[in-house]
Structures are given as structure tokens and as C-alpha cells.
Scaffold this active site. Structure first.
Site, PDB file in Angstrom:
ATOM      1  N   GLU A 108       1.278  -0.945   0.245  1.00  0.00           N
ATOM      2  CA  GLU A 108      -0.157  -0.211   0.149  1.00  0.00           C
ATOM      3  C   GLU A 108       1.030   1.106  -0.310  1.00  0.00           C
ATOM      4  OE1 GLU A 108      -2.485  -1.456   3.475  1.00  0.00           O
ATOM      5  OE2 GLU A 108      -4.263  -1.332   2.237  1.00  0.00           O
ATOM      6  N   GLU A 128      -3.927  -9.400   4.029  1.00  0.00           N
ATOM      7  CA  GLU A 128      -4.323  -9.013   4.479  1.00  0.00           C
ATOM      8  C   GLU A 128      -5.821  -9.716   5.324  1.00  0.00           C
ATOM      9  OE1 GLU A 128      -3.024  -6.989   2.985  1.00  0.00           O
ATOM     10  OE2 GLU A 128      -2.247  -5.111   4.136  1.00  0.00           O
TER      11      GLU A 128
END
Ligand code: 3H9
Length: 698
Positions: A108, A128
Site C-alpha cells: 500500500e 490481509e
């Protein structure tokens, strides 16, 4: 070189700033690293002599994500969002230079940069979901803008990584660097400084507009993949974020992502999965091994027995590139075993999981043999013949004479006493149990069974070789059924009582499937041929079981016979309730003089699960497992316990150990000593402690 803090340095090469993150082992974005990155960025942006900024990592990898151990604690500023905002606000281009794995918050971070470049061995992913979370640093909004919605859905809902070539092809990275990453990054940055900056990922809308034109894409994806997410919050939340990415303006999408991330972070599911992440890694650590206990390299393996287990075990080593000698008594069995192995590989290849020439490469690593003398060259010998103590002892006596000095002699028993097997060898210190689970080429779990005299180096080597063949190994001690099957037996005993008191297989299976198991125990028994195995074993030892024997005597051997605890239509694997089975079970109740009654699902659940927790506590008291979390690893990887429920020990704490103890005392009055709380449970309740953190003394 400027030292920003303990985790970040700022170098200059001409007009290029090089911010290096150094937070071993995986450069997780812990608080200190976030502080350093933000300060370093601020300094580089403010320095008029610097025209471009490279973000690179020291050590073995680019940032592998947020620091998982910080979740659940009070958040500390700055957050990942603050760093992302600083990068996006920078008038100078920021280039992420990636090696190792850019994962989660690490990817990210890279997605916020103006450019991403990487070495060819780099890998990328948003894992995640494996922690019951979603990418909370903008990943669900930026990734689809770069790579399109279809690829973003696939990557984020599975959490799987992709390689650099694919990343380049789909637009995730801008360039693959052939030589030194830092030098390549500086050259790239110099050029980038001289031209106009590209639009930020947040501002790239073509792929979002394309997705908007195809609104059915989400439902289609859910229809194809949704079954895998049964019971789980994270994949469904991820889909909502991706819909937001397509349908809402960027900042609103980010707000939605944050809201849903916080919901997951607070959920029991994510707590369970984060606990499990560390449990799995802890299982690999064996306390009490002296630091000079080094694993020995296993260069060659011999497997004795080419049946279902032996064949599956052999495949594991061939898959890892380790030559295996596969030994059988007669040509027919050997040919059949090799045929099954080849067919397995061909099936994998047909599904696209293996290149055609890899089949031959792997088959070439398997050396068939009809002579047990051929174990002589092997570093590790695994006996995988059927479960019979006399036969195993005979084989170990031969191995003792034939194996080279320093070889490990392993037995793949799931039930027999390994101390007794080891006693026939003149070198019991070299004997160990390697309990593979069926199908052995598929199942990740390996119970490594340390016998009374097993040497430390044999344990260390077995743990290391397990990792090499991609197994999750858990060290256990010798006891009846070892850890996994012993706990399953406790559940099975209650399950049978429930049948006799009034339940049917389909009700028991449904209760566990509703909890999250992929299949119920009776459907599993039908699939694995357990009715026949149990029947034959009972015949050997002269035992009886009315329901099991009645099923077997009627040829109800399970799925392969078209009937077992269930009925199966030809060519179908769907278990259908069968009146004949119901009649057998009712007859069992009559024989015992039991008036059948409707048993509520909740009672079924408690009577299946609480004996497991109790048995696990006894195992820990007897030190047959090193820690409670190891038992969770065994049940998740070997028995289908849903990962997002953490395992039986984690679950016990979630319900509350005291509550479970109190309920067990009630159940003990009605259903006997299986429910008598183990002394360890009584002790932990008295001390107001949970069980998942319990460690048996070394
Ligand atoms: C996230 O990023 C959320 C964001 O979207 C939102 C932010 C707002 N944290 O696995 P290994 C430890 S969620 C803390 O044996 P390998 C690990 O416990 C995160 N610790 O090595 C172990 O410690 P020990 C998304 C971590 O080479 C040691 O490092 N990222 C973390 O086989 C070595 O680990 C992930 O989920 C961490 N993030 O594999 C990635 N990662 O030695 C999780 C590792 O004391 N990590 N540790 O037992 C991995 O998948 C693997 O560790 C990796 C290396 C592939 C990186």
C-alpha cells in the site's frame, strides 16, 4: 548519510534522496519505522537540492506489512495514512524500489508512490484477508485503479502473491530492474526528476470507469468464489470496499475502507487469525534444543511402502526436488503405487497446477525398488506400511542393519507406540515418528513424534525437512493417537453417544459444518473409507461396535461403495440421508434400552467440542504437546477446524474457560467422566487464566 532514527536513514546520490528502511526481519511498519519514514520524507521534500526520492529497504525484503503485533493495542501516530498523504503531497516524484515481498501495508505504501520498480524475484500481495482483515492503507481503492477490478478482486480476496513479471504485465509496477536495485532506482529517479510526474494512482480512473460499465462483475465473482468464504467476514468486507472503489469518489471509498477495516480489526475472527499467525510460527520453535543442535542436510530419502500414504509421502519429496527411493515388496504393488503418483501429477497438470515437463522431472526423482537393501544410501528412511506392530518391528530390525550410520529412521504410524518400535533398533536415538495426514501430498500438517530416546538432532532435522517439503510441523509426544487423533477420538465417543440418544449423522454433521468445518465427521468418514478401516481393525483385535459393524456388514463402506453413513447417487459426492442408516441407529438405541429424544443443536455442539478441549488439557498436562497453541495448529491444518475460529484452545478462551468448566460439570452428571474437567482446566480457572497461552514446561 543522515540517521533519521533507529529504523531509517537518508542518503543522497546527486539530486536523488534515498530513504532506507531497516527494521528486521521483514521491515514491518512498526511505530518507529513509521516515525522515521515520515521524518525522512519531510526532510527530503524540504531540501531544495533533492529532486526525487527513492524508498528502499535494507535486509531481506521490502516492507512486508503493518506490524501484526501492534494490532489490538492503542494506535500510535503517525499512521500509514499519514505517510501515504506525505508521499502524495510531495512535489518530487517518489519511487518505491522493491525486493523480497511487498505485502499488505508495504504494498500500500508502494501504491501511494509515483512509481514502483522491482527486481525480478520480488513478489507482491495484499494478504490481509489471511489475518481476517482487509488492506486498510488504501489498497482496496488504489489497486483496482492500477490493475483493474477483476485482478484486484482475485488478489485481495485470496491474499495470494504475484511475481514481478506478472506485476509488470498488469500495470502494478513500472519497471523490472535487472542489476543492482539501488543503482537502478537512482538512475530511474534521475530520469523521473527530469520529466513531469505521472498522475497519482488515486487519480487514475480509466479502469474504474471500465468496471462501472460492467456492474454485474461483483455478483459474478461472488457466485464463483463466495462458497469459500462461508462464515467469514473479511472477504465480504473486501468486496464491499471494492464496490466502493468503483462506485464512490476516491476519498469516500477510503473512508469506507477505514470503517470496514476497523470493524474487522475488532472482530473475533481477525483476533483468531492474528493469534494463529504467531501460533504457526511458534510451533516451529523447539525449546530445550541446545544451540549447537544443527539440522543435518537430507539429500536422499527412502520410503517403504507404495500404498496411499507411502505414495503421497514420496510425492512431497519429489516436489521439493529431493530424490526418493520408493520400495515395495512386489512388482504389482510398486507399479500400482507409481501409477497413482503419475495420475496425481497428471491431474494437477490438467488443472494448470504443473507444467507437463515437470511431471517427468518429478517422476525421474523417484527410484522404484523391490529391495529393502536400497535404503542403504538414504539420509532419511520413512516406513509407511500398514498399521501392524509386528510388521513394523520386523522392518525396523532390518533398517537397523541396513541403514547407513547417521540416517534417520522414521515411522509413519498414526497409532502405534513408537517407543516400542524404537526398542527393536540398536540406535533408538535415530528413530522418530512422522505422522503424515491423508492425502499426504496435499495435507499441510505433519505431527513429528518424539519418542523417549529420540536425539535432539533428529528432532531438529525432522523439523527442518518438514519446512523444506512445505509442511507445517508440530512436535508431539508418544501417546495413543498422538495429539490430533486422540482429541478426535474424544469427540467421536460423544458423537456415537449422541447417535444412540437420538441424533442422526446429518444433524451432527450439520452442527459442525455450521460452525465452519468444511465437512462433518460422518461425511469425512464416508470419504476416507473409515467404516471399513474401523471394522477391519476391530476384527483384528476382537472388538465390536454395533453401528459400525452393521454398516460394514451391509457393504456400506462409504463414498466409494455409494453408501456409508449416507447414500450417494451414482457419480455424485453429495451425502444424502438414508433410511437404512437411520434404522441401524435406532436398532442400536433399542439394544441399549435408550428412549430416543430430539437433541438440541446447542447440546450436540457442546458435547462434541468440550470433550476435545478437555482432552487437549490432559495432553498438555502429560506434556505430549509443548503448548496449547500447537494443538490449535494441529486442528486447523489437519482436521479442518476453521482458521477464523483460531483452533479449539483459542475458542475455549473466547467462550471463557470458566463457563466451559461449569457446563462440563453439568454434563458430567448426565453423561459421565468424559466431561470431568481436567485438573489443568480447574487450575487455570482458579487462577483466572485462559488456556491458549499455556505452555507445558520443557
Ligand atoms: C497490514 O499490513 C494491514 C494494512 O493493510 C493496514 C494498515 C493500516 N508483523 O514468516 P516468517 C515475523 S496486515 C510482525 O517466519 P518467512 C514473524 O512472526 C500485515 N511480525 O518468515 C517471524 O517472527 P519470529 C500484512 C511479522 O521468511 C519473523 O517475522 N502482511 C510480520 O517465512 C519471520 O517471519 C502480512 O500479513 C508482520 N507483518 O516469510 C505478511 N511478518 O522469527 C505477514 C513477519 O519471531 N508475513 N513477522 O517467529 C509473512 O507473510 C511472512 O512473514 C513473509 C516472510 C512472507 C514476509
Amino acid at each position: 548519510m543522515a540517521h533519521i532514527n533507529d529504523f531509517v536513514t537518508l542518503d543522497r546520490e546527486g539530486v536523488v534522496a534515498i530513504l532506507t528502511a531497516d527494521n528486521p526481519p521483514v521491515n514491518a511498519l512498526s511505530h518507529g519505522l513509521r516515525v522515521g519514514l515520515l521524518d525522512g520524507l519531510t526532510q527530503a521534500v524540504a531540501d531544495p537540492a533533492l529532486k526525487a526520492i527513492v524508498l528502499i529497504c535494507a535486509g531481506r525484503t521490502f516492507v512486508a506489512g503493518a506490524d501484526i503485533s501492534e494490532f489490538g493495542k492503542a494506535p500510535r501516530a503517525p499512521g500509514l495514512h499519514d505517510i501515504v498523504a506525505a508521499i502524495e503531497a510531495s512535489a518530487k516524484p517518489v519511487i518505491a524500489a522493491i525486493h523480497g515481498t511487498a505485502l499488505g501495508g508495504g504494498l500500500e505504501l508502494a501504491l501511494a508512490c509515483h512509481y514502483r520498480i522491482a527486481v525480478r524475484s520480488a513478489r507482491f500481495g495484499l494478504p490481509e484477508v489471511k489475518l481476517g482483515l482487509l488492506p486498510g492503507g488504501g489498497g482496496t481503492q488504489r489497486l483496482p485503479r492500477l490493475v483493474g477490478i477483476a485482478k484486484a478482486m482475485a488478489m485481495i480476496t485470496t491474499g495470494d502473491m504475484i511475481g514481478a513479471d506478472e506485476a509488470k504485465e498488469i500495470g502494478l509496477i513500472d519497471e523490472i530492474v535487472a542489476g543492482d536495485l539501488r543503482a537502478g532506482a537512482v538512475a530511474f529517479a534521475e530520469k523521473a526528476a527530469a520529466r513531469a510526474k505521472p498522475p497519482l494512482v488515486r487519480d487514475r480512473d480509466e479502469k474504474i470507469l471500465a468496471a462501472r460499465a460492467n456492474p454485474g462483475v461483483f455478483d459474478e465473482f461472488r457466485k464463483t468464489h463466495g462458497r469459500r468464504w462461508r462464515g467469514q467476514m473479511a472477504p465480504n468486507h473486501i468486496m464491499k470496499c471494492l464496490e466502493a472503489a468503483v462506485n464512490l469518489p476516491f476519498d469516500q471509498g477510503i473512508a469506507e475502507e477505514r470503517r470496514l477495516f476497523q470493524e474487522l480489526l475488532a472482530s473475533d475472527q481477525s483476533k483468531a487469525q492474528r493469534y494463529f499467525f504467531f501460533a504457526e510460527r511458534e510451533a516451529a520453535k523447539i525449546p530445550g534444543l541446545t544451540p549447537d543442535t544443527k539440522p543435518v542436510e537430507i539429500k536422499t530419502v527412502a520410503v517403504i511402502g507404495a500404498g496411499t500414504m507411502g505414495g503421497g509421502i514420496t510425492m512431497n519429496f519429489a516436489n521439493a526436488g529431493i530424490p526418493v527411493t520408493l520400495i515395495e515388496q512386489d512388482q504389482k504393488n510398486l507399479d500400482r503405487g507409481l501409477g497413482v503418483i503419475r495420475r496425481n501429477y497428471e491431474n494437477t497438470a490438467a488443472r494448470g497446477g504443473l507444467a507437463a515437463d515437470d511431471i517427468e522431472k518429478r517422476m525421474a526423482l523417484i527410484e522404484p525398488s523391490l529391495k529393502i537393501e536400497d535404503v542403504a544410501g538414504a539420509d532419511l528412511i520413512i516406513e509407511a506400511v500398514y498399521e501392524n506392530m509386528g510388521l513394523k518391528k520386523e522392518i525396523f530390525q532390518k533398517l537397523d542393519k541396513l541403514a547407513r550410520k547417521g540416517a534417520i529412521l522414521a515411522t509413519n504410524t498414526s497409532a502405534l507406540n513408537i517407543d516400542e518400535i524404537a526398542a527393536v533398533a540398536s540406535r533408538p536415538e535415530s528413530v522418530i515418528g512422522l505422522h503424515f495426514f491423508s492425502p499426504a501430498n496435499v495435507m499441510r500438517l505433519l505431527e513429528i513424534v518424539r519418542a523417549a530416546k529420540t536425539a535432539d538432532w533428529v528432532v531438529a532435522t525432522s523439523m527442518a525437512v518438514a519446512r523444506k517439503i512445505s509442511k507445517v510441523a508440530v512436535l508431539v509426544g508418544v501417546c495413543d493417537g498422538f495429539v490430533g487423533n486422540r482429541i478426535m477420538r474424544a469427540r467421536g465417543m460423544q458423537s456415537e453417544r449422541l447417535l444412540i440418544e437420538g441424533a442422526l449423522p446429518q444433524q451432527i454433521d450439520k452442527v459442525l459444518v455450521d460452525f465452519g468445518f468444511p465437512m462433518g465427521p460422518y461425511a469425512v468418514t464416508d470419504m476416507g473409507g473409515g467404516i471399513e478401516l474401523g471394522w477391519r481393525r476391530r476384527q483384528e483385535i476382537g472388538a465390536k461396535n454395533f453401528i459400525g459393524d452393521s454398516l460394514a456388514e451391509r457393504g456400506r463402506f462409504g463414498q466409494k461403495a455409494g453408501k456409508g453413513f449416507y447414500h450417494y447417487e451414482p457419480g455424485s459426492r453429495a451425502p444424502l440421508p438414508d433410511p437404512e442408516v437411520e434404522e441401524i441407529i435406532k436398532e442400536a438405541s433399542r439394544r441399549e434400552g435408550v428412549d430416543r429424544r430430539a437433541i438440541p443443536d446447542q447440546e450436540i455442539f457442546e458435547r462434541l467440542i468440550y470433550p476435545m478441549i478437555n482432552e487437549a488439557a490432559k495432553i498438555l498436562e502429560e506434556r505430549k504437546a509443548l503448548r496449547a497453541s500447537d494443538i490449535d495448529v494441529i486442528w486447523v491444518y489437519g482436521y479442518g477446524w476453521p482458521l477464523w475460529r483460531g483452533g479449539p484452545m483459542f475458542y475455549a478462551d473466547l467462550v471463557g474457560l470458566k463457563k466451559i468448566r461449569d457446563r462440563m460439570l453439568e454434563l458430567e452428571k448426565q453423561h459421565g467422566s468424559l466431561f470431568k474437567p481436567a485438573p489443568l482446566i480447574e487450575r487455570l480457572v482458579a487462577e483466572d487464566k485462559g488456556i491458549a497461552a499455556y505452555k507445558a514446561a520443557a
